[in-house]
Design a protein around this motif. Structure first.
Motif, PDB file in Angstrom:
ATOM      1  N   ALA A  70      62.919  -7.333 -19.636  1.00  0.00           N
ATOM      2  CA  ALA A  70      62.298  -8.350 -18.786  1.00  0.00           C
ATOM      3  C   ALA A  70      60.820  -8.052 -18.534  1.00  0.00           C
ATOM      4  CB  ALA A  70      63.054  -8.447 -17.466  1.00  0.00           C
ATOM      5  N   LEU A  71      60.486  -6.765 -18.370  1.00  0.00           N
ATOM      6  CA  LEU A  71      59.106  -6.381 -18.066  1.00  0.00           C
ATOM      7  C   LEU A  71      58.209  -6.331 -19.296  1.00  0.00           C
ATOM      8  CD1 LEU A  71      59.635  -3.491 -15.487  1.00  0.00           C
ATOM      9  CD2 LEU A  71      58.318  -5.572 -15.070  1.00  0.00           C
ATOM     10  N   LEU A  77      59.419 -10.802 -15.968  1.00  0.00           N
ATOM     11  CA  LEU A  77      59.004 -10.106 -14.768  1.00  0.00           C
ATOM     12  C   LEU A  77      57.654  -9.445 -15.033  1.00  0.00           C
ATOM     13  CD1 LEU A  77      62.352  -8.335 -13.729  1.00  0.00           C
ATOM     14  CD2 LEU A  77      61.370 -10.404 -12.718  1.00  0.00           C
ATOM     15  N   VAL A  78      56.846  -9.331 -13.984  1.00  0.00           N
ATOM     16  CA  VAL A  78      55.511  -8.756 -14.147  1.00  0.00           C
ATOM     17  C   VAL A  78      55.220  -7.834 -12.966  1.00  0.00           C
ATOM     18  CG1 VAL A  78      54.404 -10.725 -13.007  1.00  0.00           C
ATOM     19  CG2 VAL A  78      53.065  -9.275 -14.535  1.00  0.00           C
ATOM     20  N   ARG A  79      54.555  -6.726 -13.251  1.00  0.00           N
ATOM     21  CA  ARG A  79      54.177  -5.766 -12.220  1.00  0.00           C
ATOM     22  C   ARG A  79      52.730  -6.041 -11.824  1.00  0.00           C
ATOM     23  NH1 ARG A  79      55.974  -1.713 -14.576  1.00  0.00           N
ATOM     24  NH2 ARG A  79      57.686  -0.925 -13.282  1.00  0.00           N
ATOM     25  N   MET A  80      52.500  -6.288 -10.537  1.00  0.00           N
ATOM     26  CA  MET A  80      51.147  -6.606 -10.075  1.00  0.00           C
ATOM     27  C   MET A  80      51.036  -6.342  -8.573  1.00  0.00           C
ATOM     28  SD  MET A  80      51.393 -10.797 -10.136  1.00  0.00           S
ATOM     29  CE  MET A  80      49.845 -11.078  -9.242  1.00  0.00           C
ATOM     30  N   HIS A  81      49.799  -6.220  -8.102  1.00  0.00           N
ATOM     31  CA  HIS A  81      49.578  -6.060  -6.676  1.00  0.00           C
ATOM     32  C   HIS A  81      49.860  -7.380  -5.965  1.00  0.00           C
ATOM     33  CE1 HIS A  81      47.547  -2.198  -7.437  1.00  0.00           C
ATOM     34  NE2 HIS A  81      47.796  -1.955  -6.166  1.00  0.00           N
ATOM     35  N   LEU A  87      51.994  -2.608  -4.747  1.00  0.00           N
ATOM     36  CA  LEU A  87      52.417  -2.939  -6.101  1.00  0.00           C
ATOM     37  C   LEU A  87      53.858  -3.432  -6.060  1.00  0.00           C
ATOM     38  CD1 LEU A  87      51.166  -2.770  -8.961  1.00  0.00           C
ATOM     39  CD2 LEU A  87      52.333  -0.571  -9.212  1.00  0.00           C
ATOM     40  N   PHE A  88      54.110  -4.604  -6.667  1.00  0.00           N
ATOM     41  CA  PHE A  88      55.442  -5.203  -6.719  1.00  0.00           C
ATOM     42  C   PHE A  88      55.771  -5.606  -8.149  1.00  0.00           C
ATOM     43  CE2 PHE A  88      54.268  -6.010  -2.300  1.00  0.00           C
ATOM     44  CZ  PHE A  88      55.463  -5.860  -1.611  1.00  0.00           C
ATOM     45  N   VAL A  89      57.040  -5.913  -8.369  1.00  0.00           N
ATOM     46  CA  VAL A  89      57.467  -6.614  -9.574  1.00  0.00           C
ATOM     47  C   VAL A  89      57.905  -8.011  -9.148  1.00  0.00           C
ATOM     48  CG1 VAL A  89      59.223  -6.740 -11.381  1.00  0.00           C
ATOM     49  CG2 VAL A  89      58.096  -4.559 -10.878  1.00  0.00           C
ATOM     50  N   SER A  93      57.007 -16.406 -13.191  1.00  0.00           N
ATOM     51  CA  SER A  93      56.757 -17.772 -12.754  1.00  0.00           C
ATOM     52  C   SER A  93      56.033 -17.834 -11.414  1.00  0.00           C
ATOM     53  CB  SER A  93      58.079 -18.542 -12.657  1.00  0.00           C
ATOM     54  OG  SER A  93      58.959 -17.906 -11.744  1.00  0.00           O
ATOM     55  N   LEU A  94      56.053 -16.737 -10.653  1.00  0.00           N
ATOM     56  CA  LEU A  94      55.374 -16.693  -9.353  1.00  0.00           C
ATOM     57  C   LEU A  94      54.044 -15.950  -9.399  1.00  0.00           C
ATOM     58  CD1 LEU A  94      58.184 -16.048  -6.691  1.00  0.00           C
ATOM     59  CD2 LEU A  94      56.785 -18.097  -6.972  1.00  0.00           C
ATOM     60  N   ALA A  95      53.684 -15.414 -10.551  1.00  0.00           N
ATOM     61  CA  ALA A  95      52.484 -14.573 -10.626  1.00  0.00           C
ATOM     62  C   ALA A  95      51.235 -15.322 -10.195  1.00  0.00           C
ATOM     63  CB  ALA A  95      52.317 -14.037 -12.045  1.00  0.00           C
ATOM     64  N   ALA A  96      51.086 -16.569 -10.626  1.00  0.00           N
ATOM     65  CA  ALA A  96      49.889 -17.336 -10.257  1.00  0.00           C
ATOM     66  C   ALA A  96      49.849 -17.591  -8.760  1.00  0.00           C
ATOM     67  CB  ALA A  96      49.861 -18.656 -11.023  1.00  0.00           C
TER      68      ALA A  96
END
Length: 391
Positions: A70-71, A77-81, A87-89, A93-96
């Motif tokens: 997935a990552l 899934l994406v890892r981002m602040h 820092l979260f995963v 679809s919610l990254a933006a």
């Protein structure tokens, strides 16, 4: 408020059993399903993400492979602040929405702070930083991905250091590399990829990120809050302000934008989505061993409805980070740890009965089996975890 629906603690616990995929019949078939259900998995400690997913997957689904796909392969899934500079995963679809609602403003503050420190503690300036970033992005575009050490070799500027807080009690030397990569990551220009080593490693490779579509911050806040209330409602205004890290005024505007309805909870007024007033049946009895910083344990600021206040000192560190916890039917009833020999051990802090003890024991055995030879020590250690884990 006297006519508002009352949602008691028992129903709130039933909701998390089902919606957080913890009850046996509610467990997920993929890591992406877990991510969608929880909205955000704390990523400060890489192992916690895997442990949180593993606790919620149905039998027969291999946790490490499912989450790594997935990552790093499917990109679901994406890892981002995100919230509170943490820092979260997140679901991709919610990254933006996360970027526009939360991270963009934090990234701007981070860049301003970095420039202030660079210019105060060295001969570097804004033009030097811009050229360094250009070289990093060009190197990543050419390579596809690279570790921080590899980038430091290819872009010698990254090996530079500067004096942080000159003339103050906090004065010290910092690496340019860590701060530059952090800023680029928070701005959504680069993204963390597969780490070196095992799934417990935080030595991530970096890659150029796909650009996030621009969103209006207010609309993005409404989108993020809508997803979170669907997973965690009811929640109080204090819960929402703490979880998002937003201003109270922004939380209130987002509540209006999603049409949230007030309900009564033990703490006072909570909020749910407009289609979420129906009663939630209690699921079958369930047990879970959740990791440090698990999103269920860290989901609300007010936690008395699932955590006995008398147990806080054993389960939290001094900064408010929760350690590994044992759950029975929506309540935290103990803690667990992994010993150096690999054994998963737990201690109950409440009398839960023989049936619960057997179910909890079965979960401990399931966890030990899939962790196998890997050793997991939480990044933020708590008193009970230290004691059970042997220091």
């Amino acid at each position: 408020m006297g006519d508002s629906r009352f949602i008691d603690a028992a129903e709130r616990r039933a909701r998390i059993g089902v919606r957080h995929r913890l009850a046996g019949s509610a467990r997920a078939g993929s890591a992406a399903e877990v991510g969608d259900a929880l909205v955000a998995l704390h990523g400060t400690d890489p192992a916690s993400v895997f442990l949180a997913v593993a606790a919620r997957l149905a039998g027969g689904v291999e946790p490490v492979g499912a989450l790594e796909r997935a990552l790093y392969e499917d990109g679901t899934l994406v890892r981002m602040h995100g919230m509170r500079h943490t820092l979260f995963v997140f679901p991709a679809s919610l990254a933006a929405a996360v970027q526009a609602s939360t991270t963009r403003a934090a990234a701007a503050r981070e860049r301003t702070t970095l420039l202030k420190h660079l210019t105060a503690g060295s001969d570097f300036d804004e033009a030097w930083l811009a050229e360094t970033e250009r070289l990093v992005l060009a190197e990543l575009a050419a390579r596809g991905e690279a570790t921080g050490a590899e980038l430091g070799t290819a872009v010698p500027r990254l090996r530079s250091t500067y004096v942080y807080g000159p003339g103050t009690r906090q004065e010290g030397t910092q690496s340019v590399a860590s701060r530059v990569l952090r800023v680029l990551g928070m701005e959504g220009r680069i993204v963390r990829g597969r780490p070196q080593g095992t799934w417990t490693s935080s030595r991530f490779r970096w890659a150029v990120a796909e650009a996030h579509p621009e969103q209006d911050p207010a609309e993005a806040r409404a989108e993020l809050l809508r997803h979170w209330l669907g997973a965690c409602g009811p929640a109080t205004e204090a819960d929402l302000t703490w979880w998002t890290g937003w201003k109270v005024t922004d939380v209130r505007k987002a509540l209006v934008a999603v049409g949230a309805l007030p309900v009564t909870v033990d703490e006072g007024t909570g909020f749910v989505l407009p289609d979420d007033l129906g009663a939630v049946p209690e699921p079958e009895p369930w047990a879970a061993l959740l990791p440090a910083l698990d999103p269920t344990a860290m989901g609300w600021q007010g936690r008395d409805w699932y955590l006995d206040p008398a147990h806080r000192a054993a389960l939290y560190d001094r900064s408010g980070n929760i350690g590994p916890t044992v759950w029975w039917n929506g309540r935290i009833v103990g803690g667990w740890a992994q010993r150096p020999d690999g054994a998963v051990v737990h201690r109950l802090l409440a009398d839960v009965g023989a049936d619960a003890e057997r179910a909890i024991g079965a979960e401990a055995a399931r966890l030990a089996e899939w962790v196998g030879d890997v050793r997991v020590t939480p990044r933020f250690r708590t008193p009970l975890e230290r004691e059970l884990g042997g220091g």
